[in-house]
Design an enzyme around this catalytic site. Structure first.
Site, short mmCIF file in Angstrom:
data_model
loop_
_atom_site.label_atom_id
_atom_site.label_comp_id
_atom_site.label_asym_id
_atom_site.label_seq_id
_atom_site.Cartn_x
_atom_site.Cartn_y
_atom_site.Cartn_z
N CYS A 209 0.81 -1.22 0.00
CA CYS A 209 0.00 0.00 0.00
C CYS A 209 0.85 1.27 0.00
CB CYS A 209 -0.90 0.02 1.23
SG CYS A 209 0.07 -0.03 2.74
N ASP B 167 2.39 2.49 2.61
CA ASP B 167 2.47 3.12 3.93
C ASP B 167 3.87 2.92 4.52
OD1 ASP B 167 -0.09 3.89 3.64
OD2 ASP B 167 -0.96 2.39 4.96
N CYS C 188 -2.58 3.35 7.74
CA CYS C 188 -3.99 3.15 8.09
C CYS C 188 -4.15 2.89 9.59
CB CYS C 188 -4.54 1.97 7.31
SG CYS C 188 -3.79 0.42 7.83
N CYS D 245 -1.02 -5.21 7.14
CA CYS D 245 -0.61 -3.95 7.77
C CYS D 245 0.28 -4.19 8.98
CB CYS D 245 -1.84 -3.18 8.22
SG CYS D 245 -3.07 -2.98 6.92
#
Ligand code: FES
Length: 125
Positions: free
Chosen positions: A37, A39, A62, A106
């Protein structure tokens, strides 16, 4: 994207992240990105006599990334480098009471950043 069902512990660590911020006098730091993603997490460790005395993080990501970053720092603080070396993303997710499967990727950020920081520290020592 639909709503994601986070449990209360995850929401608490997202809303009140522990150990968030910069550390000017870190012994070592590392930065990692999540290839899925984009991040990013940066982690700072203050290590003395093989003990992680202090730890801070900055995460651009996130809710799950921030909650897992926060929990990873809680799990690592005060432990020895050896104890933290093998901390996995599953350990962090378990400590949070599990993450929705779609957000498991994540949790890699925090575990990877910790591992990389420890590797950087070993290189220096
Ligand atoms: Fe990027 Fe969660 S969507 S870390």
């Amino acid at each position: 994207m639909g709503n994601i069902d986070y449990n209360e512990t995850v929401l608490d660590h997202f809303s009140n992240p522990r150990n968030m911020g910069e550390m000017k006098d870190a012994t070592v730091e590392s930065i990692v990105g999540n290839p899925r993603c984009g991040d990013v997490m940066k982690i700072y460790l203050k290590i003395k006599d093989d003990i992680i005395e202090d730890i801070k993080f900055q995460t651009m990501g996130c809710a799950a990334a921030i909650a897992t970053s926060s929990m990873a720092t809680v799990l690592a603080k005060g432990k020895t480098v050896d104890e933290v070396r093998n901390l996995t993303n599953e350990d962090v997710a378990k400590a949070l009471g599990e993450l929705p499967p779609i957000k498991m990727h994540c949790s890699n950020l925090a575990a990877d950043a910790l591992k990389k920081a420890i590797k950087n520290w070993e290189k220096k020592n």
